[in-house]
Design an enzyme around this catalytic site. Structure first.
Site, PDB file in Angstrom:
ATOM      1  N   LYS A  66      32.108 -16.890   0.486  1.00 20.36           N
ATOM      2  CA  LYS A  66      32.945 -17.807  -0.278  1.00 20.36           C
ATOM      3  C   LYS A  66      34.194 -17.658  -0.134  1.00 20.36           C
ATOM      4  O   LYS A  66      35.041 -18.459  -0.377  1.00 20.36           O
ATOM      5  CB  LYS A  66      32.370 -17.186  -1.807  1.00 20.36           C
ATOM      6  CG  LYS A  66      31.097 -17.448  -2.392  1.00 20.36           C
ATOM      7  CD  LYS A  66      31.218 -18.954  -3.020  1.00 20.36           C
ATOM      8  CE  LYS A  66      29.946 -18.956  -3.737  1.00 20.36           C
ATOM      9  NZ  LYS A  66      29.818 -20.337  -4.427  1.00 20.36           N
ATOM     10  N   SER A 317      24.130 -14.826   3.403  1.00 17.42           N
ATOM     11  CA  SER A 317      25.250 -15.754   2.470  1.00 17.42           C
ATOM     12  C   SER A 317      26.139 -14.331   2.117  1.00 17.42           C
ATOM     13  O   SER A 317      27.368 -14.534   1.858  1.00 17.42           O
ATOM     14  CB  SER A 317      24.951 -16.225   1.548  1.00 17.42           C
ATOM     15  OG  SER A 317      23.886 -15.858   0.731  1.00 17.42           O
TER      16      SER A 317
END
Length: 335
Positions: A66, A317
């Site tokens: 992110k 991720s």
């Protein structure tokens, strides 16, 4: 949002994220974001009967991919917007990414977070310098509160995934992966709101058009898979999954068309498969990965996707998970 209204919103969207946007984001992030390592395992290759290359975004700043999108988006603001600051909503990784990016760039940040957010994520967001505004999800949605505060304070909203510069930033993870391993046959990423998946697909196809891209989400939160199959936006409400990063209710007006255009397939995995993939990464590869971070690998380990001797890139991720909670999750593994 009803399926009909969502589909109409998608049809009206005309925003495009290009390979050039991802290359520009890569230049912006150079020396700021970590170029995360790619890990391999002989044991993993034997289990899957292929060659697997793990892109470890759990080693990214703030512990997840992110940061790439958040920093890219904030860096693209004009001087007046940077002075006023920005607003976002998130219960986890995007909150921390916006907070740290704002701290680096000198941009005030305000993050809307639910009252029941894990304490570790709340404190990290505050420590990075953000003002945190709490809310009760039973009384108001985070989107409604964000719109109200945006109007009251005159702040632009930088959402977690449905934003052109967010998508472009997230795509730099796959850009690095394909640059390092240009002969991959397949790239797999987790899918929540579709920012990582769509950005990764654009980057992959830009460098290696013949490489397939597949998104993976929990079977209990399969809105993206159903949307992909039907061509119409589907929704899910408060799905019961350990992969909290994939609990988004629907793909966005930006990400959905990009997924349809650039992604080759979508698959889903069970809760047990997610936990087993996470357990393998922790115990065999010594990689601390959160449940969402192990989604794509789960599809390989449980046979949903068969490697068949192919070279496969898998994006892990993120790694933001409470260790005590992880221990309890591992106790729930069957077999």
């Amino acid at each position: 949002m009803t399926d009909a209204n969502a589909s109409e919103s998608i049809a009206q969207a005309n925003t495009v994220v290009t390979f050039d946007d991802i290359q520009l984001a890569s230049e912006i992030l150079l020396g700021i974001a970590h170029r995360t390592p790619v890990m391999t395992s002989g044991k993993l290759d034997r289990l899957t009967r292929g060659q697997v290359f793990l892109k470890c975004e759990n080693f990214q700043r703030t512990g997840a991919f992110k940061f790439r999108g958040a920093y890219n988006a904030l860096s693209k603001l004009d001087s007046e917007q940077k002075k006023r600051g920005v607003l976002t909503f998130s219960s986890g990784n995007h909150a921390q990414a916006i907070a740290l990016s704002g701290s680096i760039l000198g941009i005030p940040t305000t993050v809307i977070m639910p009252h029941d957010v894990p304490e570790i994520k709340l404190q990290a967001t505050k420590e990075y310098g953000s003002e945190v505004v709490g809310y009760d999800p039973e009384e108001i949605t985070r989107e409604e509160l964000a719109l109200r505060l945006s109007e009251e304070r005159g702040l632009p909203i930088i959402p977690p995934y449905d934003h052109e510069d967010i998508v472009a930033g997230q795509g730099t993870a796959a850009l690095e992966l394909i640059s390092d391993y240009p002969d991959l046959d397949l790239v797999m990423t987790p899918c929540g709101g579709g920012g990582l998946l769509s950005g990764s697909a654009i980057a992959t196809k830009g460098l290696h058009p013949g490489c397939r891209v597949v998104g993976v989400e929990p079977a209990n939160a399969d809105d993206a898979a159903r949307s992909f199959r039907s061509g119409k936006l589907q929704t899910v409400e408060n799905p019961n999954t350990v992969a909290d990063g994939a609990r988004t209710p629907y793909l966005g007006k930006i990400t959905f068309p990009l997924v349809l255009q650039h992604v080759d397939d979508m698959v889903t995995v069970s809760e047990q498969s997610i936990l087993k993939a996470m357990f393998f990464l922790w115990t065999r590869m010594k990689l601390v990965v959160e449940p969402t971070g192990g989604l794509a690998l789960a599809a390989l380990l449980d046979g949903t996707i068969e490697a068949d001797g192919r070279r496969i890139g898998v994006v892990l991720s993120g790694g933001n998970v409470d260790v005590l909670r992880a221990a309890k999750l591992f106790e729930a593994i069957e077999g």
